[in-house]
Design a protein around this motif. Structure first.
Motif, PDB file in Angstrom:
ATOM      1  N   GLU A 102       1.360  -1.256  -0.362  1.00 14.83           N
ATOM      2  CA  GLU A 102      -0.496   0.300   0.292  1.00 14.83           C
ATOM      3  C   GLU A 102       0.732   1.351  -0.112  1.00 14.83           C
ATOM      4  O   GLU A 102       0.425   2.131  -0.681  1.00 14.83           O
ATOM      5  CB  GLU A 102      -1.188   0.067   1.200  1.00 14.83           C
ATOM      6  CG  GLU A 102      -2.312  -0.883   1.027  1.00 14.83           C
ATOM      7  CD  GLU A 102      -2.662  -1.008   2.277  1.00 14.83           C
ATOM      8  OE1 GLU A 102      -2.571  -0.529   3.915  1.00 14.83           O
ATOM      9  OE2 GLU A 102      -3.479  -2.574   2.401  1.00 14.83           O
ATOM     10  N   LEU A 103       2.055   1.373   0.695  1.00 14.49           N
ATOM     11  CA  LEU A 103       2.608   2.602   1.115  1.00 14.49           C
ATOM     12  C   LEU A 103       3.551   2.655  -0.097  1.00 14.49           C
ATOM     13  O   LEU A 103       3.559   3.796  -0.765  1.00 14.49           O
ATOM     14  CB  LEU A 103       3.905   2.612   2.266  1.00 14.49           C
ATOM     15  CG  LEU A 103       5.114   3.395   2.607  1.00 14.49           C
ATOM     16  CD1 LEU A 103       3.714   4.504   3.001  1.00 14.49           C
ATOM     17  CD2 LEU A 103       5.580   3.081   3.082  1.00 14.49           C
ATOM     18  N   ILE A 104       4.300   1.176  -1.100  1.00 15.73           N
ATOM     19  CA  ILE A 104       4.366   1.647  -2.055  1.00 15.73           C
ATOM     20  C   ILE A 104       3.463   2.010  -3.072  1.00 15.73           C
ATOM     21  O   ILE A 104       4.248   3.315  -4.608  1.00 15.73           O
ATOM     22  CB  ILE A 104       5.323   0.438  -2.735  1.00 15.73           C
ATOM     23  CG1 ILE A 104       6.384  -0.352  -1.555  1.00 15.73           C
ATOM     24  CG2 ILE A 104       5.277  -0.218  -3.974  1.00 15.73           C
ATOM     25  CD1 ILE A 104       6.565  -1.695  -1.658  1.00 15.73           C
ATOM     26  N   ARG A 105       2.480   1.573  -3.492  1.00 16.05           N
ATOM     27  CA  ARG A 105       1.380   2.672  -3.794  1.00 16.05           C
ATOM     28  C   ARG A 105       0.898   3.960  -4.078  1.00 16.05           C
ATOM     29  O   ARG A 105       1.177   4.882  -4.323  1.00 16.05           O
ATOM     30  CB  ARG A 105       0.362   1.539  -4.439  1.00 16.05           C
ATOM     31  CG  ARG A 105       0.670   0.736  -5.564  1.00 16.05           C
ATOM     32  CD  ARG A 105      -0.754  -0.420  -5.272  1.00 16.05           C
ATOM     33  NE  ARG A 105      -0.794  -0.992  -4.947  1.00 16.05           N
ATOM     34  CZ  ARG A 105      -0.449  -2.526  -4.461  1.00 16.05           C
ATOM     35  NH1 ARG A 105       0.303  -3.120  -4.983  1.00 16.05           N
ATOM     36  NH2 ARG A 105      -0.953  -2.481  -3.067  1.00 16.05           N
ATOM     37  N   ILE A 106       1.205   3.997  -2.849  1.00 18.37           N
ATOM     38  CA  ILE A 106       0.736   5.995  -2.055  1.00 18.37           C
ATOM     39  C   ILE A 106       1.970   6.259  -2.562  1.00 18.37           C
ATOM     40  O   ILE A 106       1.084   7.894  -2.637  1.00 18.37           O
ATOM     41  CB  ILE A 106      -0.063   6.232  -1.095  1.00 18.37           C
ATOM     42  CG1 ILE A 106      -1.624   5.244  -0.452  1.00 18.37           C
ATOM     43  CG2 ILE A 106       0.006   7.015  -0.171  1.00 18.37           C
ATOM     44  CD1 ILE A 106      -1.628   4.136   0.656  1.00 18.37           C
ATOM     45  N   GLU A 107       3.310   6.222  -2.651  1.00 22.60           N
ATOM     46  CA  GLU A 107       4.059   6.929  -2.416  1.00 22.60           C
ATOM     47  C   GLU A 107       4.455   7.317  -3.692  1.00 22.60           C
ATOM     48  O   GLU A 107       4.776   8.437  -4.364  1.00 22.60           O
ATOM     49  CB  GLU A 107       5.044   6.757  -1.115  1.00 22.60           C
ATOM     50  CG  GLU A 107       4.875   6.899   0.479  1.00 22.60           C
ATOM     51  CD  GLU A 107       4.438   8.548   0.474  1.00 22.60           C
ATOM     52  OE1 GLU A 107       4.972   9.352  -0.145  1.00 22.60           O
ATOM     53  OE2 GLU A 107       4.030   8.765   1.043  1.00 22.60           O
ATOM     54  N   GLN A 109       2.731   7.004  -6.223  1.00 20.65           N
ATOM     55  CA  GLN A 109       1.438   7.912  -6.868  1.00 20.65           C
ATOM     56  C   GLN A 109       1.411   9.318  -7.138  1.00 20.65           C
ATOM     57  O   GLN A 109       1.462   9.714  -7.403  1.00 20.65           O
ATOM     58  CB  GLN A 109       0.374   7.751  -6.594  1.00 20.65           C
ATOM     59  CG  GLN A 109      -0.779   8.015  -6.914  1.00 20.65           C
ATOM     60  CD  GLN A 109      -1.361   7.135  -8.737  1.00 20.65           C
ATOM     61  OE1 GLN A 109      -0.768   6.066  -9.109  1.00 20.65           O
ATOM     62  NE2 GLN A 109      -2.348   8.163  -9.084  1.00 20.65           N
ATOM     63  N   LYS A 110       2.538   9.649  -5.959  1.00 20.45           N
ATOM     64  CA  LYS A 110       2.847  11.115  -5.747  1.00 20.45           C
ATOM     65  C   LYS A 110       3.949  11.245  -6.617  1.00 20.45           C
ATOM     66  O   LYS A 110       4.034  12.500  -7.084  1.00 20.45           O
ATOM     67  CB  LYS A 110       3.585  11.659  -4.545  1.00 20.45           C
ATOM     68  CG  LYS A 110       2.603  11.049  -3.361  1.00 20.45           C
ATOM     69  CD  LYS A 110       3.266  11.578  -1.871  1.00 20.45           C
ATOM     70  CE  LYS A 110       2.136  11.215  -0.831  1.00 20.45           C
ATOM     71  NZ  LYS A 110       2.883  11.453   0.456  1.00 20.45           N
ATOM     72  N   LYS A 111       4.300  10.645  -7.586  1.00 23.24           N
ATOM     73  CA  LYS A 111       5.873  10.297  -8.294  1.00 23.24           C
ATOM     74  C   LYS A 111       5.505   9.822  -9.814  1.00 23.24           C
ATOM     75  O   LYS A 111       5.803  10.679 -10.884  1.00 23.24           O
ATOM     76  CB  LYS A 111       7.594   9.928  -8.545  1.00 23.24           C
ATOM     77  CG  LYS A 111       7.431  10.094  -7.085  1.00 23.24           C
ATOM     78  CD  LYS A 111       8.824   9.919  -6.801  1.00 23.24           C
ATOM     79  CE  LYS A 111       8.933  10.326  -5.731  1.00 23.24           C
ATOM     80  NZ  LYS A 111      10.643   9.642  -5.219  1.00 23.24           N
TER      81      LYS A 111
END
Length: 175
Positions: A102-107, A109-111
């Motif tokens: 989840e964290l990999i996708r959330i962070e 997505q910011k890039k």
């Protein structure tokens, strides 16, 4: 058998082209170097084709022999018909540890808006944490930047070398 005093890692690159030598495995090699610099022992590194059975066979070999504390896979997490790493991994898990993915996708997505296209999963088999990372070198670098910090503590809990997170909070609040 893994060294009891050292954090141990296995890297599995999932790539048809890498497996037959048509593409250099930059992401798997990056993972190996990243963890060696942090003092981890890399106990296995391999390239397997995008085939469920090949992926599962390698994960089972590592987990069931207690060879590594952590398995990082790279590749096979996208939308291509041959991308089956998440399915292969999920079938083998005793427990999910979805916070990492989840964290990999959330962070991510910011890039880039394409980060949401990664279908990687994370979980535990026996005493090994398994995390699927993207196949691109940029995706791997970005992922490791956001997930590395909690890994040693999480593995310490998983292997019984550290107290549960809640136990630490109780100890800190009682001082």
């Amino acid at each position: 058998m893994k060294n009891k005093n050292k954090l141990t890692l296995a890297v599995i690159t999932v790539s048809d082209k890498g497996y037959i030598g048509q593409r250099e495995d930059r992401s798997g090699k990056y993972i190996v170097g990243f963890f060696k610099e942090k003092g981890w022992e890399v106990v296995d590194y391999c390239i397997v084709p995008d085939e469920k059975e090949a992926i599962q066979s390698k994960i089972i070999e590592i987990c069931d022999s207690n060879k590594a504390n952590l398995i990082l896979t790279t590749g096979g997490t996208g939308f291509s018909p041959r991308d089956v790493t998440p399915e292969a991994t999920k079938e083998l898990l005793d427990k999910e540890a979805s916070g990492f993915s989840e964290l990999i996708r959330i962070e991510g997505q910011k890039k880039t808006p394409r980060a949401i296209l990664s279908r990687g999963v994370s979980g535990i088999r026996k005493s090994t944490l398994i995390i699927n990372l993207p196949g691109s070198i940029k995706g791997v670098k970005d992922s490791l930047d956001v997930i590395y910090q909690p890994l040693p503590h999480g593995i310490g809990i998983l292997t019984g070398k550290e107290k549960e997170c809640g136990d630490e909070d109780i100890l800190h609040n009682s001082k």
